[in-house]
Enzyme design. Sequence first.
Site, PDB file in Angstrom:
ATOM      1  N   ASP A 258     -12.654  -3.823  -2.418  1.00 12.30           N
ATOM      2  CA  ASP A 258     -13.590  -4.949  -2.512  1.00 12.30           C
ATOM      3  C   ASP A 258     -14.914  -4.546  -1.876  1.00 12.30           C
ATOM      4  O   ASP A 258     -15.032  -3.460  -1.310  1.00 12.30           O
ATOM      5  CB  ASP A 258     -12.999  -6.176  -1.799  1.00 12.30           C
ATOM      6  CG  ASP A 258     -12.803  -5.925  -0.316  1.00 12.30           C
ATOM      7  OD1 ASP A 258     -13.738  -6.136   0.433  1.00 12.30           O
ATOM      8  OD2 ASP A 258     -11.693  -5.483   0.078  1.00 12.30           O
TER       9      ASP A 258
ATOM     10  N   GLY B 120     -12.953  -2.411   2.506  1.00  9.91           N
ATOM     11  CA  GLY B 120     -14.082  -3.040   1.825  1.00  9.91           C
ATOM     12  C   GLY B 120     -15.317  -2.153   1.956  1.00  9.91           C
ATOM     13  O   GLY B 120     -15.635  -1.692   3.056  1.00  9.91           O
TER      14      GLY B 120
ATOM     15  N   GLU C 156       0.816  -1.216   0.000  1.00 12.63           N
ATOM     16  CA  GLU C 156       0.000   0.000   0.000  1.00 12.63           C
ATOM     17  C   GLU C 156       0.855   1.274   0.000  1.00 12.63           C
ATOM     18  O   GLU C 156       0.335   2.361  -0.250  1.00 12.63           O
ATOM     19  CB  GLU C 156      -0.923   0.007   1.229  1.00 12.63           C
ATOM     20  CG  GLU C 156      -1.987  -1.077   1.160  1.00 12.63           C
ATOM     21  CD  GLU C 156      -2.680  -1.291   2.492  1.00 12.63           C
ATOM     22  OE1 GLU C 156      -3.891  -1.510   2.482  1.00 12.63           O
ATOM     23  OE2 GLU C 156      -2.015  -1.265   3.552  1.00 12.63           O
TER      24      GLU C 156
ATOM     25  N   MET D  31      -9.283  -2.626   9.153  1.00 13.79           N
ATOM     26  CA  MET D  31      -8.852  -3.288  10.376  1.00 13.79           C
ATOM     27  C   MET D  31      -7.928  -2.444  11.270  1.00 13.79           C
ATOM     28  O   MET D  31      -7.349  -2.976  12.208  1.00 13.79           O
ATOM     29  CB  MET D  31      -8.173  -4.626  10.013  1.00 13.79           C
ATOM     30  CG  MET D  31      -9.146  -5.553   9.281  1.00 13.79           C
ATOM     31  SD  MET D  31      -8.421  -7.112   8.701  1.00 13.79           S
ATOM     32  CE  MET D  31      -8.128  -7.965  10.227  1.00 13.79           C
ATOM     33  N   GLU D  32      -7.767  -1.161  10.950  1.00  9.48           N
ATOM     34  CA  GLU D  32      -6.799  -0.356  11.728  1.00  9.48           C
ATOM     35  C   GLU D  32      -7.264   1.058  12.069  1.00  9.48           C
ATOM     36  O   GLU D  32      -6.863   1.597  13.123  1.00  9.48           O
ATOM     37  CB  GLU D  32      -5.460  -0.225  10.953  1.00  9.48           C
ATOM     38  CG  GLU D  32      -4.724  -1.505  10.703  1.00  9.48           C
ATOM     39  CD  GLU D  32      -5.216  -2.252   9.466  1.00  9.48           C
ATOM     40  OE1 GLU D  32      -5.900  -1.613   8.623  1.00  9.48           O
ATOM     41  OE2 GLU D  32      -4.955  -3.457   9.329  1.00  9.48           O
TER      42      GLU D  32
HETATM   43  N1  ADE Z   1      -9.538  -4.272   3.969  1.00  7.86           N
HETATM   44  C1  ADE Z   1      -9.822  -4.414   2.657  1.00  7.86           C
HETATM   45  N2  ADE Z   1     -10.936  -5.131   2.483  1.00  7.86           N
HETATM   46  C2  ADE Z   1     -11.384  -5.455   3.727  1.00  7.86           C
HETATM   47  C3  ADE Z   1     -12.470  -6.202   4.208  1.00  7.86           C
HETATM   48  N3  ADE Z   1     -13.329  -6.772   3.374  1.00  7.86           N
HETATM   49  N4  ADE Z   1     -12.607  -6.359   5.545  1.00  7.86           N
HETATM   50  C4  ADE Z   1     -11.713  -5.789   6.400  1.00  7.86           C
HETATM   51  N5  ADE Z   1     -10.654  -5.081   5.999  1.00  7.86           N
HETATM   52  C5  ADE Z   1     -10.484  -4.913   4.670  1.00  7.86           C
END
Ligand code: ADE
Length: 248
Positions: free
Chosen positions: A213, A77, A11, A189-190
Amino acid sequence: MLGLISAMYEEMDRVLSQLEHVESQVIGQRTFYRGTFQNQELVLVFSRWGKVAAATTVTQLINTFKVDQIVFSGVAGSIHPQVKVGDIVLANALVQHDMNASPLFPPTEIPLLEKSVFQPHFEPKLENAIQHFAHQYAEYFSKETLENFGISKPQLHHGKIASGDLFVHSKSQIDVILLHHPDTLCVEMEGAAVAQVCYEYGIPYQIIRIISDEANANAHVDFPLFAKEVAGKYTLEILKHWFKASSL
Ligand code: ADE
């Protein structure tokens, strides 16, 4: 001095390759790269995934490197129908969707902090830099790459980001997150861990997320390639525009 973080090498690898006068230091199994980017000093680090990794990395940036601003950039996401792959979310609110100490505290409230939602300081020049990139995105990618990832016209969204130690890949997981925070645009997640530490230390921060996504059954297929081929370029170009505008 600015601290720049990504969860993954892919990234931010392009930014790292353009850092000058780099000195690296390993602390707690993480490499901190101190250098200059467009003549401005910064520290860049890959936190790895998850809230603990992000929190410990930010704490180190603040206490050891004395940064006075933090920017986190990476992929996320989408869980909102209007937020598409290739769009950019600039957080104006962050929550930890997996924090739940109910019935002692309301779901997602951080116990004893009396806070569920963190609000980053608004940085208009960063927003301008993202808008600038969104208008020029086609210059940076081949038609094939854009088609492969289904990117047509990246939009910038301001909104809520939900973070948790969960790779979201199903509707039932999304429904739980939306139950408490129906206005969430995307998941990662951060970000909200960075937000909590920065809030506690009184440091300004911004969280930029590039949608890789749609947090569904395909999420695990789409996102590593996206991080490598797309997100790193977005981050480099956005930071270039932002640094240029900030040094005027
Ligand atoms: N980072 C990128 N896509 C994600 C997802 N689907 N869930 C959690 N973190 C992500």
